[in-house]
Design an enzyme around this catalytic site. Structure first.
Site, PDB file in Angstrom:
ATOM      1  N   ASP A 160      45.835  29.847  36.879  1.00 24.58           N
ATOM      2  CA  ASP A 160      44.752  30.323  37.013  1.00 24.58           C
ATOM      3  C   ASP A 160      43.800  29.747  35.594  1.00 24.58           C
ATOM      4  O   ASP A 160      44.661  29.266  34.781  1.00 24.58           O
ATOM      5  CB  ASP A 160      45.382  32.028  35.916  1.00 24.58           C
ATOM      6  CG  ASP A 160      45.207  32.861  37.337  1.00 24.58           C
ATOM      7  OD1 ASP A 160      44.976  32.851  38.975  1.00 24.58           O
ATOM      8  OD2 ASP A 160      45.677  33.775  36.508  1.00 24.58           O
TER       9      ASP A 160
ATOM     10  N   GLU B 116      45.622  40.729  46.278  1.00 19.82           N
ATOM     11  CA  GLU B 116      46.446  41.412  45.806  1.00 19.82           C
ATOM     12  C   GLU B 116      45.547  43.498  46.257  1.00 19.82           C
ATOM     13  O   GLU B 116      44.356  43.402  46.164  1.00 19.82           O
ATOM     14  CB  GLU B 116      45.726  41.165  44.029  1.00 19.82           C
ATOM     15  CG  GLU B 116      46.456  42.208  43.259  1.00 19.82           C
ATOM     16  CD  GLU B 116      45.886  41.826  41.652  1.00 19.82           C
ATOM     17  OE1 GLU B 116      46.048  40.471  41.584  1.00 19.82           O
ATOM     18  OE2 GLU B 116      46.952  41.763  40.673  1.00 19.82           O
TER      19      GLU B 116
HETATM   20  O1  KIV Z   1      47.826  36.232  36.627  1.00 19.18           O
HETATM   21  C1  KIV Z   1      48.586  36.730  37.561  1.00 19.18           C
HETATM   22  O2  KIV Z   1      49.447  36.910  37.443  1.00 19.18           O
HETATM   23  C2  KIV Z   1      48.619  36.920  39.327  1.00 19.18           C
HETATM   24  C3  KIV Z   1      49.408  37.284  39.932  1.00 19.18           C
HETATM   25  C4  KIV Z   1      49.284  38.654  39.880  1.00 19.18           C
HETATM   26  C5  KIV Z   1      48.204  37.078  41.029  1.00 19.18           C
HETATM   27  O3  KIV Z   1      46.692  36.631  39.076  1.00 19.18           O
END
Ligand code: KIV
Length: 264
Positions: free
Chosen positions: A84, A181
């Site tokens: 991310d 999500e």
């Molecule tokens: O930050 C995270 O763990 C996520 C998932 C829930 C898809 O973006």
């Protein structure tokens, strides 16, 4: 080095084979998930909540995401490692590229960004420069304060149409994977059918190409509020390895998520 690639996931979608993703933040769990057959490991900025105890993901930094990516990459041999990009680390295409390059150098094989068509220039810039991108629509946790809480998105027709349109825009811009999500099952099904690329659901019903869970939710050790779409696989198995194996098996055969984990 991951042996599962975006091409593997695309082929699985085309063959109607479901795949499993789970978050990971360190080498030990990464190795365990990798050994038990998870296809995608996400270094989620959810670490701001499940590791750091925050009430949202907004305080997570690039340094922290880089550190956890390096740890996970060291424990992984097969799964695709996706990281991310944290809040405000992708405000302009150039800033995004600099930050994504750090994550790729730390071992990510794809980066994930939250949001819709305003990210298209950024996505084009990244993919042209060798960085594969995963999109994220629906309940995008970095926008929790815009939404006024962690709420299901796309329930009314206007919102649903907007999420559908954004998904097509992101695909046209070059994303190779999409996380959806907390959206109604019918909307997730419509988007999954419309897109060429694989779609991973969390709280998006059983018809997406893959499923993802936060590892703490899959082990039932999340403190406080437990979202409806999660399942405690450890409770049924009593063993972490067996729990992950069961999660992978149930996703693959389509028995997870069940109706009790879905939104309408
Ligand atoms: O930050 C995270 O763990 C996520 C998932 C829930 C898809 O973006």
């Amino acid at each position: 080095m991951s042996t599962i690639t975006t091409a593997t996931l695309l082929k699985m979608k085309q063959d109607g084979q479901k795949f499993t993703a789970i978050t990971a933040y360190d080498a030990t769990f990464a190795k365990l998930f990798d050994d038990e057959g998870a296809h995608v490991l996400l270094i989620g900025d959810s670490l701001g909540m499940v590791l750091q105890g925050g009430s949202d993901t907004l305080a997570v930094t690039m340094d922290e995401m880089t550190y956890h990516t390096r740890c996970v990459a060291r424990g992984t041999t097969q799964a695709l490692v996706v990281t991310d990009m944290p809040f405000m680390s992708y405000a302009t295409p150039e800033q995004t590229y600099q930050n994504a390059a750090r994550l790729m150098a730390a071992g990510a094989r794809m980066v994930k960004v939250e949001g819709g068509d305003w990210l298209c220039d950024t996505i084009r810039h990244l993919t042209r420069n060798g960085v594969p991108v995963c999109g994220h629509l629906g309940l995008t946790p970095q926008s929790v304060h815009v939404f006024g809480g962690f709420k299901v998105q796309g329930r009314d027709e206007f919102q649903a149409q907007e999420i559908y349109r954004q998904a097509l825009c992101l695909q046209d811009a070059g994303i190779q994977l999409l996380v959806l999500e907390c959206v109604p099952t019918a909307l997730a099904e419509r988007i999954t059918k419309a897109l060429r690329i694989p779609v991973i659901g969390i709280g998006a019903g059983p018809t997406t190409d893959g499923q993802i869970l936060v590892m703490h939710d899959a082990f039932g050790i999340t403190s406080g509020y437990v979202p409806k779409f999660t399942k405690n696989f450890l409770a049924e198995t009593g063993d972490m390895r067996a729990a992950v194996r069961l999660y992978v098996q149930q996703v693959s055969e389509g028995s997870f998520p069940g109706p009790e984990h879905c939104f309408s």
